[in-house]
Design a protein around this motif. Structure first.
Motif, PDB file in Angstrom:
ATOM      1  N   SER A   1      17.676   8.843 -18.930  1.00  0.00           N
ATOM      2  CA  SER A   1      16.872   7.971 -18.076  1.00  0.00           C
ATOM      3  C   SER A   1      16.785   8.537 -16.666  1.00  0.00           C
ATOM      4  CB  SER A   1      17.489   6.564 -18.023  1.00  0.00           C
ATOM      5  OG  SER A   1      17.451   5.951 -19.276  1.00  0.00           O
ATOM      6  N   VAL A   2      15.624   8.423 -16.061  1.00  0.00           N
ATOM      7  CA  VAL A   2      15.420   8.893 -14.691  1.00  0.00           C
ATOM      8  C   VAL A   2      14.603   7.855 -13.936  1.00  0.00           C
ATOM      9  CG1 VAL A   2      15.504  11.331 -15.315  1.00  0.00           C
ATOM     10  CG2 VAL A   2      13.313  10.153 -15.298  1.00  0.00           C
ATOM     11  N   THR A   3      14.674   7.915 -12.617  1.00  0.00           N
ATOM     12  CA  THR A   3      13.874   7.031 -11.777  1.00  0.00           C
ATOM     13  C   THR A   3      12.465   7.596 -11.639  1.00  0.00           C
ATOM     14  OG1 THR A   3      14.485   8.188  -9.737  1.00  0.00           O
ATOM     15  CG2 THR A   3      15.941   6.403 -10.482  1.00  0.00           C
ATOM     16  N   ALA A   4      11.545   6.762 -11.142  1.00  0.00           N
ATOM     17  CA  ALA A   4      10.172   7.211 -10.914  1.00  0.00           C
ATOM     18  C   ALA A   4      10.143   8.352  -9.894  1.00  0.00           C
ATOM     19  CB  ALA A   4       9.317   6.038 -10.435  1.00  0.00           C
ATOM     20  N   GLN A   5      11.015   8.287  -8.893  1.00  0.00           N
ATOM     21  CA  GLN A   5      11.068   9.350  -7.890  1.00  0.00           C
ATOM     22  C   GLN A   5      11.489  10.677  -8.522  1.00  0.00           C
ATOM     23  OE1 GLN A   5      10.549   9.156  -4.112  1.00  0.00           O
ATOM     24  NE2 GLN A   5      10.185  11.211  -4.914  1.00  0.00           N
ATOM     25  N   ASN A   6      12.542  10.636  -9.350  1.00  0.00           N
ATOM     26  CA  ASN A   6      12.992  11.867  -9.993  1.00  0.00           C
ATOM     27  C   ASN A   6      11.947  12.426 -10.949  1.00  0.00           C
ATOM     28  OD1 ASN A   6      15.448  12.149  -8.723  1.00  0.00           O
ATOM     29  ND2 ASN A   6      16.579  10.965 -10.247  1.00  0.00           N
ATOM     30  N   ALA A   7      11.240  11.543 -11.646  1.00  0.00           N
ATOM     31  CA  ALA A   7      10.193  12.006 -12.553  1.00  0.00           C
ATOM     32  C   ALA A   7       9.066  12.688 -11.778  1.00  0.00           C
ATOM     33  CB  ALA A   7       9.659  10.837 -13.369  1.00  0.00           C
ATOM     34  N   ALA A   8       8.686  12.102 -10.633  1.00  0.00           N
ATOM     35  CA  ALA A   8       7.643  12.707  -9.813  1.00  0.00           C
ATOM     36  C   ALA A   8       8.082  14.069  -9.292  1.00  0.00           C
ATOM     37  CB  ALA A   8       7.295  11.780  -8.651  1.00  0.00           C
ATOM     38  N   ASN A   9       9.341  14.186  -8.860  1.00  0.00           N
ATOM     39  CA  ASN A   9       9.849  15.468  -8.384  1.00  0.00           C
ATOM     40  C   ASN A   9       9.882  16.495  -9.517  1.00  0.00           C
ATOM     41  OD1 ASN A   9      10.212  14.179  -5.965  1.00  0.00           O
ATOM     42  ND2 ASN A   9      12.435  14.009  -6.145  1.00  0.00           N
ATOM     43  N   GLN A  10      10.340  16.057 -10.705  1.00  0.00           N
ATOM     44  CA  GLN A  10      10.425  16.967 -11.836  1.00  0.00           C
ATOM     45  C   GLN A  10       9.050  17.454 -12.262  1.00  0.00           C
ATOM     46  OE1 GLN A  10      13.047  18.196 -12.987  1.00  0.00           O
ATOM     47  NE2 GLN A  10      12.794  18.832 -15.119  1.00  0.00           N
ATOM     48  N   CYS A  11       8.031  16.656 -12.052  1.00  0.00           N
ATOM     49  CA  CYS A  11       6.668  17.008 -12.440  1.00  0.00           C
ATOM     50  C   CYS A  11       6.205  18.312 -11.791  1.00  0.00           C
ATOM     51  CB  CYS A  11       5.729  15.857 -12.070  1.00  0.00           C
ATOM     52  SG  CYS A  11       3.968  16.228 -12.150  1.00  0.00           S
ATOM     53  N   VAL A  12       6.580  18.525 -10.519  1.00  0.00           N
ATOM     54  CA  VAL A  12       5.992  19.643  -9.770  1.00  0.00           C
ATOM     55  C   VAL A  12       7.014  20.605  -9.166  1.00  0.00           C
ATOM     56  CG1 VAL A  12       3.869  18.396  -9.213  1.00  0.00           C
ATOM     57  CG2 VAL A  12       5.863  18.177  -7.704  1.00  0.00           C
ATOM     58  N   SER A  13       8.308  20.410  -9.398  1.00  0.00           N
ATOM     59  CA  SER A  13       9.308  21.243  -8.723  1.00  0.00           C
ATOM     60  C   SER A  13       9.688  22.493  -9.488  1.00  0.00           C
ATOM     61  CB  SER A  13      10.579  20.423  -8.438  1.00  0.00           C
ATOM     62  OG  SER A  13      10.311  19.374  -7.529  1.00  0.00           O
ATOM     63  N   GLY A  14       9.328  22.586 -10.757  1.00  0.00           N
ATOM     64  CA  GLY A  14       9.718  23.735 -11.559  1.00  0.00           C
ATOM     65  C   GLY A  14       8.777  24.918 -11.414  1.00  0.00           C
ATOM     66  N   ASP A  15       9.018  25.941 -12.232  1.00  0.00           N
ATOM     67  CA  ASP A  15       8.177  27.139 -12.171  1.00  0.00           C
ATOM     68  C   ASP A  15       6.751  26.863 -12.628  1.00  0.00           C
ATOM     69  OD1 ASP A  15      10.333  28.598 -11.271  1.00  0.00           O
ATOM     70  OD2 ASP A  15      10.964  29.194 -13.287  1.00  0.00           O
ATOM     71  N   SER A  16       6.575  25.796 -13.417  1.00  0.00           N
ATOM     72  CA  SER A  16       5.248  25.389 -13.868  1.00  0.00           C
ATOM     73  C   SER A  16       5.203  23.876 -13.929  1.00  0.00           C
ATOM     74  CB  SER A  16       4.926  25.998 -15.237  1.00  0.00           C
ATOM     75  OG  SER A  16       5.878  25.581 -16.203  1.00  0.00           O
ATOM     76  N   VAL A  17       4.028  23.338 -14.120  1.00  0.00           N
ATOM     77  CA  VAL A  17       3.871  21.882 -14.185  1.00  0.00           C
ATOM     78  C   VAL A  17       4.623  21.352 -15.409  1.00  0.00           C
ATOM     79  CG1 VAL A  17       2.219  20.018 -14.527  1.00  0.00           C
ATOM     80  CG2 VAL A  17       1.671  21.906 -12.979  1.00  0.00           C
ATOM     81  N   ASN A  18       5.448  20.347 -15.200  1.00  0.00           N
ATOM     82  CA  ASN A  18       6.159  19.689 -16.292  1.00  0.00           C
ATOM     83  C   ASN A  18       5.252  18.575 -16.816  1.00  0.00           C
ATOM     84  OD1 ASN A  18       7.818  17.956 -17.868  1.00  0.00           O
ATOM     85  ND2 ASN A  18       9.651  18.663 -16.782  1.00  0.00           N
ATOM     86  N   THR A  19       4.551  18.869 -17.878  1.00  0.00           N
ATOM     87  CA  THR A  19       3.541  17.929 -18.370  1.00  0.00           C
ATOM     88  C   THR A  19       4.162  16.617 -18.836  1.00  0.00           C
ATOM     89  OG1 THR A  19       3.648  19.004 -20.534  1.00  0.00           O
ATOM     90  CG2 THR A  19       1.932  19.743 -19.020  1.00  0.00           C
ATOM     91  N   GLY A  20       5.382  16.676 -19.404  1.00  0.00           N
ATOM     92  CA  GLY A  20       6.029  15.452 -19.851  1.00  0.00           C
ATOM     93  C   GLY A  20       6.342  14.525 -18.706  1.00  0.00           C
ATOM     94  N   ALA A  21       6.857  15.075 -17.580  1.00  0.00           N
ATOM     95  CA  ALA A  21       7.156  14.251 -16.414  1.00  0.00           C
ATOM     96  C   ALA A  21       5.882  13.782 -15.731  1.00  0.00           C
ATOM     97  CB  ALA A  21       8.024  15.028 -15.434  1.00  0.00           C
TER      98      ALA A  21
END
Length: 408
Positions: free
Chosen positions: A191-211
């Motif tokens: 489980s993650v918060t909405a903030q963490n999901a938003a950060n995970q979406c764009v913080s990696g080497d590529s777009v995290n489509t699931g987040a």
């Protein structure tokens, strides 16, 4: 709904050859079609070789999955709010990031999302005319909390290698089993918060489509207008260790012309080499190391000694031993020298528990058992405090008596 097709095969390679007594390879394959996560495949392969009668070598490699349950994917949604929400695509937020590699990732990934939405926004320069400077007012975004229909199955890869040794030329009825294991779980669901999901979406080497799929952005303003807060595939878990078992059984020698029955002794346990959990959604390479910590001792074994003077009577002694476990990370003592005076309170100390029992088959249909658990009233370190670790006995010495009667 699930539809499965699976197959297993075992192929003998040789028997009574110059290469040894026997060898075989075997494997298994499963194809599954789940109504909520689609098609999945798993496999395993094993090799077994017995060069001589007294030794068997074996190795296994396998993949496995855990599909998300219906609660994780389909729990009904309810209203919630992300208070103090900070958009990870904000040019100001990106400019203030200390980790510039994450900043560069966000510039590229947020730009890709904006371009896909038909927008021309600047995420690198807060002073640019088209800089993305969202204004969420009170900083609260409304959304929904519940199941995440975009979850993928957890996947694991495992490898084991070991052997069984039965040196009957030294000690008949002695067996030694050692197995090394290496397990890695990817896309673990947490489980993650909405903030963490938003950060995970764009913080990696590529777009995290699931987040990203859990966030809804306005087609004109690009602001996050709603979200689904639940679970994501982001964690990874790894474990390495050695399982071991040593067992011996023998008939007691005769004394004074009397047969004293049988004696058996077994020791089985685990040597934990590594237990790392990668659950930092901001930094997937950051691990929490659990070997040696409370609940995960480096070494733990159970020794069982049984003496059966006659077929109907048996006395047993169980000794559960575990190595000392770390309550507080000793590396932190470097930053806090005052802890040197209380160094002994940083660990639990070794823990031993002894149980004794007797089993008597009074009749063919009546068995009596009695014993004492934790005979010496061992307890975990007083300074451990409250703990949920189930490896310690928290109840102290206790006795039991049981009868098993079968009327027919």
């Amino acid at each position: 709904d699930t539809n499965d097709v699976f197959a297993e095969v075992s192929v003998p390679l040789f028997r009574d050859s110059f290469l040894g007594q026997s060898a075989e390879i075997s494997g298994a394959y499963r194809f599954s079609d789940y109504s909520h996560v689609g098609q999945q495949e798993t496999y395993s392969a094993q090799f077994q070789w017995r060069p001589v009668d007294q030794f068997m070598f074996r190795a296994t490699t396998a993949t496995a999955i855990r599909v998300p349950n219906l609660g994780e994917t389909n729990e009904p949604l309810g209203q919630t709010f992300a208070n103090g929400f900070s958009d990870p695509c904000s040019a100001t937020v990106i400019n203030n990031l200390a980790d510039r590699s994450i900043a560069a990732n966000r510039v590229a990934n947020c730009g890709a999302l904006a371009t896909a939405a038909g927008l021309n926004l600047n995420f690198a320069d807060a002073s640019a005319p088209n800089a993305y400077l969202p204004n969420y007012g009170s900083g609260s975004v409304s959304g929904l909390a519940g199941g995440n229909p975009f979850l993928k199955p957890e996947t694991s890869e495992s490898f084991t290698v070991g052997g069984v040794w039965t040196p009957d030329f030294l000690l008949p009825n002695l067996s030694v089993v050692l197995d090394y294991y290496d397990i890695e779980i990817n896309d673990a669901i947490a489980s993650v918060t909405a903030q963490n999901a938003a950060n995970q979406c764009v913080s990696g080497d590529s777009v995290n489509t699931g987040a990203c799929a859990t966030q809804t952005r306005d087609a004109t303003s690009f602001q996050v207008t709603s979200f689904i807060q639940g679970s994501l595939n982001y964690a990874a878990l790894t474990a390495k260790g050695v399982d071991f078992t040593v067992a011996y059984r023998t008939d007691m020698p005769e004394f004074f012309g009397r047969n004293w029955g049988t004696f058996s002794h077994s020791i089985r346990g685990n040597w934990l080499i590594q237990q790392h959990d990668f659950v930092n959604i901001e930094d997937p390479s950051d691990s929490s190391d659990f070997e040696d910590t409370v609940g995960m001792p480096r070494v733990r074994f159970l020794s069982t000694v049984t003496w059966a003077p006659v077929d109907t009577l048996a006395f047993s002694w169980d000794w559960d031993w575990q190595a000392s476990q770390e309550i507080f990370d000793v590396d932190n003592m470097v930053a806090n020298p005052d802890l040197y005076e209380t160094a002994k309170y940083l660990e639990t100390g070794d823990f031993s528990q002894h149980d004794f029992s007797v089993r008597w088959a009074a009749r063919d249909n009546l068995t009596v058992r009695a014993g004492v658990v934790n005979a010496f009233d061992a307890e975990p370190a007083r300074w451990l405090g409250n703990t949920t670790a189930d490896n310690f006995d928290l109840f102290g010495r206790r006795f039991y008596l049981s009868l098993n009667y079968r009327p027919f």
